[in-house]
Design a protein around this motif. Structure first.
Motif, PDB file in Angstrom:
ATOM      1  N   SER A 234       0.827  -1.203   0.000  1.00  0.00           N
ATOM      2  CA  SER A 234       0.000   0.000   0.000  1.00  0.00           C
ATOM      3  C   SER A 234       0.861   1.253   0.000  1.00  0.00           C
ATOM      4  O   SER A 234       1.990   1.248   0.478  1.00  0.00           O
ATOM      5  N   VAL A 235       0.276   2.309  -0.517  1.00  0.00           N
ATOM      6  CA  VAL A 235       0.877   3.638  -0.441  1.00  0.00           C
ATOM      7  C   VAL A 235       0.261   4.335   0.765  1.00  0.00           C
ATOM      8  O   VAL A 235      -0.945   4.221   0.993  1.00  0.00           O
ATOM      9  N   THR A 236       1.060   5.010   1.578  1.00  0.00           N
ATOM     10  CA  THR A 236       0.485   5.733   2.712  1.00  0.00           C
ATOM     11  C   THR A 236       1.181   7.065   2.950  1.00  0.00           C
ATOM     12  O   THR A 236       2.355   7.240   2.613  1.00  0.00           O
ATOM     13  N   THR A 237       0.407   7.957   3.562  1.00  0.00           N
ATOM     14  CA  THR A 237       0.968   9.273   3.917  1.00  0.00           C
ATOM     15  C   THR A 237       1.418   9.290   5.374  1.00  0.00           C
ATOM     16  O   THR A 237       1.953  10.295   5.838  1.00  0.00           O
ATOM     17  N   ARG A 238       1.167   8.176   6.127  1.00  0.00           N
ATOM     18  CA  ARG A 238       1.589   8.232   7.524  1.00  0.00           C
ATOM     19  C   ARG A 238       3.096   8.011   7.657  1.00  0.00           C
ATOM     20  O   ARG A 238       3.748   7.508   6.753  1.00  0.00           O
ATOM     21  N   GLN A 239       3.616   8.388   8.833  1.00  0.00           N
ATOM     22  CA  GLN A 239       5.045   8.248   9.104  1.00  0.00           C
ATOM     23  C   GLN A 239       5.395   6.770   9.310  1.00  0.00           C
ATOM     24  O   GLN A 239       4.599   6.028   9.884  1.00  0.00           O
TER      25      GLN A 239
ATOM     26  N   VAL B 135       4.641   8.113   1.039  1.00  0.00           N
ATOM     27  CA  VAL B 135       4.630   9.303   0.180  1.00  0.00           C
ATOM     28  C   VAL B 135       4.061  10.489   0.954  1.00  0.00           C
ATOM     29  O   VAL B 135       3.423  10.311   1.989  1.00  0.00           O
ATOM     30  N   ASP B 136       4.271  11.695   0.434  1.00  0.00           N
ATOM     31  CA  ASP B 136       3.656  12.855   1.082  1.00  0.00           C
ATOM     32  C   ASP B 136       2.238  13.076   0.544  1.00  0.00           C
ATOM     33  O   ASP B 136       1.830  12.446  -0.443  1.00  0.00           O
TER      34      ASP B 136
ATOM     35  N   PHE C 126       0.175  11.609  -2.839  1.00  0.00           N
ATOM     36  CA  PHE C 126      -0.972  10.717  -2.693  1.00  0.00           C
ATOM     37  C   PHE C 126      -2.177  11.280  -3.445  1.00  0.00           C
ATOM     38  O   PHE C 126      -2.857  10.565  -4.196  1.00  0.00           O
ATOM     39  N   GLN C 127      -2.426  12.573  -3.236  1.00  0.00           N
ATOM     40  CA  GLN C 127      -3.585  13.208  -3.856  1.00  0.00           C
ATOM     41  C   GLN C 127      -3.495  13.150  -5.386  1.00  0.00           C
ATOM     42  O   GLN C 127      -4.491  12.904  -6.071  1.00  0.00           O
ATOM     43  N   ARG C 128      -2.286  13.345  -5.907  1.00  0.00           N
ATOM     44  CA  ARG C 128      -2.094  13.281  -7.349  1.00  0.00           C
ATOM     45  C   ARG C 128      -2.429  11.871  -7.884  1.00  0.00           C
ATOM     46  O   ARG C 128      -3.075  11.721  -8.925  1.00  0.00           O
ATOM     47  N   MET C 129      -2.014  10.844  -7.125  1.00  0.00           N
ATOM     48  CA  MET C 129      -2.294   9.462  -7.544  1.00  0.00           C
ATOM     49  C   MET C 129      -3.807   9.186  -7.565  1.00  0.00           C
ATOM     50  O   MET C 129      -4.313   8.536  -8.475  1.00  0.00           O
TER      51      MET C 129
ATOM     52  N   TYR D  98      -4.314   5.844   3.004  1.00  0.00           N
ATOM     53  CA  TYR D  98      -3.769   4.546   2.587  1.00  0.00           C
ATOM     54  C   TYR D  98      -4.417   4.182   1.258  1.00  0.00           C
ATOM     55  O   TYR D  98      -5.613   4.401   1.079  1.00  0.00           O
ATOM     56  N   GLY D  99      -3.660   3.628   0.348  1.00  0.00           N
ATOM     57  CA  GLY D  99      -4.250   3.248  -0.949  1.00  0.00           C
ATOM     58  C   GLY D  99      -3.470   2.138  -1.636  1.00  0.00           C
ATOM     59  O   GLY D  99      -2.329   1.852  -1.281  1.00  0.00           O
ATOM     60  N   THR D 100      -4.117   1.513  -2.619  1.00  0.00           N
ATOM     61  CA  THR D 100      -3.470   0.450  -3.402  1.00  0.00           C
ATOM     62  C   THR D 100      -3.259   0.923  -4.833  1.00  0.00           C
ATOM     63  O   THR D 100      -4.224   1.203  -5.535  1.00  0.00           O
ATOM     64  N   PRO D 101      -1.998   1.040  -5.264  1.00  0.00           N
ATOM     65  CA  PRO D 101      -1.752   1.476  -6.645  1.00  0.00           C
ATOM     66  C   PRO D 101      -2.203   0.402  -7.644  1.00  0.00           C
ATOM     67  O   PRO D 101      -1.952  -0.783  -7.443  1.00  0.00           O
ATOM     68  N   LYS D 102      -2.864   0.841  -8.694  1.00  0.00           N
ATOM     69  CA  LYS D 102      -3.562  -0.046  -9.613  1.00  0.00           C
ATOM     70  C   LYS D 102      -2.652  -0.825 -10.580  1.00  0.00           C
ATOM     71  O   LYS D 102      -2.809  -2.042 -10.747  1.00  0.00           O
ATOM     72  N   ALA D 103      -1.712  -0.128 -11.203  1.00  0.00           N
ATOM     73  CA  ALA D 103      -0.967  -0.675 -12.351  1.00  0.00           C
ATOM     74  C   ALA D 103      -0.293  -2.016 -12.040  1.00  0.00           C
ATOM     75  O   ALA D 103      -0.470  -3.002 -12.772  1.00  0.00           O
ATOM     76  N   HIS D 104       0.458  -2.045 -10.934  1.00  0.00           N
ATOM     77  CA  HIS D 104       1.217  -3.225 -10.543  1.00  0.00           C
ATOM     78  C   HIS D 104       0.292  -4.439 -10.356  1.00  0.00           C
ATOM     79  O   HIS D 104       0.574  -5.538 -10.843  1.00  0.00           O
ATOM     80  N   ILE D 105      -0.827  -4.228  -9.647  1.00  0.00           N
ATOM     81  CA  ILE D 105      -1.773  -5.318  -9.352  1.00  0.00           C
ATOM     82  C   ILE D 105      -2.401  -5.848 -10.638  1.00  0.00           C
ATOM     83  O   ILE D 105      -2.445  -7.065 -10.870  1.00  0.00           O
TER      84      ILE D 105
END
Lengths: 199, 199
Positions: free
Chosen positions: B31-36, B50-51, B55-58, B75-82
């Protein structure tokens, strides 16, 4: 309701017996049939053997959950026993063909798990049928034709397992049974349990 | 796509790591996340950190399969790889919450298996959260409230497993994964194989 179907000779009976022995929680659904008992078959255990008029009366009175005709003989599942058992939380194993599976599924969709066993090759299947030595060539040819026809319904099942090795095949069928028991919709008590967790 | 959800502290991360180790065929969806990052977490393995603008751009560019905000972090799941992986027959393990699960299911229904882990009791859950010793009482109270809220979504899952014993729980989750792989609709090659049998 755990349905095991396969062309004759693909090992279904062996898998079914072992599942009954080792699982300890699932019970066999005993079919009613008008065909003659084979050597070693026990009335009331392997099948309930009845004559044609009795079978017909059961169908007419709506006592069958599903029924089908195969080579001029009738096979069916009596309703009352299964319905009472399911209500009490009993799992049932069905050794039935694609016609019976279709009828059962249409009537009790949410509670049915359909597993289809395939032979590793058509030669392996014919070999197994010949090894039985209980039937003539004509009967075997008829059964091979029926096997091909049964195989053609593989896509009406939830799970497909190729029986290349009986132990592996058994392990896979057992895995399916155990996993399906963990389905949320089949677990009783979760409503109360989760309510307790959120209190 | 094999989804594992649970309230924080119910053992999900342990089960997920063991499944990755022992199964050998399933890959983690990172997952992609903005948390520390927490101590010991590795960027690109545990999460892709990521900052907020990134995240917002994605999200804006439609690059997320699902995403959710939890305690002010995204928190999010990037689409392309999956998508590319699935096409090549790769199974993916998702460690996501009920919101992500709901989004993923709505988008890719047939290819999703949703498993929810429950703690044996709310005391056990609180005990596990306290044992981490990485967070203040306020954070733990917030997490307990969130745990109750997460538990309230148990009925949006296909399977429910109570984690009373980590080995047993792992065995059950593995059983579900193995059984689901035997689903007809997920097996490639059956059309050709059965055609060969009927020739």
């Amino acid at each position: 309701m755990f349905i095991l179907s396969s062309p004759s000779g693909a090992g279904k009976t062996t898998i079914a017996r072992r599942l009954l022995d080792e699982d300890g929680k699932i019970a066999m659904s005993v079919s009613v049939t008008t065909r003659q008992p084979r050597p070693g078959e026990v009335d009331g255990k392997d099948y309930q053997f009845v004559d044609q008029p009795t079978f017909q009366r059961m169908v007419d009175d709506g006592e069958m959950l599903e029924w089908a005709e195969v080579f001029g003989n009738n096979y069916g599942t009596p309703k009352a026993h299964i319905k009472a058992g399911l209500k009490a939380g009993q799992d049932f194993l069905f050794d039935i063909d694609w016609q019976g599976t279709q009828q059962l599924y249409q009537r009790m969709e949410t509670d049915v798990v359909r597993v289809f066993l395939l032979p590793p090759s058509i030669d392996a299947l014919e070999g197994r049928l010949r090894n039985r030595n209980t039937d003539s060539d004509t009967v075997i040819d008829g059964r091979m034709a029926r096997a091909r026809s049964e195989i053609s319904h593989w896509d009406g099942y939830d799970f497909v397992v190729v029986n290349d090795n009986i132990d592996e095949c058994f392990g896979k069928v057992k895995t399916i049974l155990e996993a399906e028991r963990m389905r949320r919709a089949r677990q009783t008590g979760l409503v109360d349990f989760t309510r307790g967790l959120m209190r």
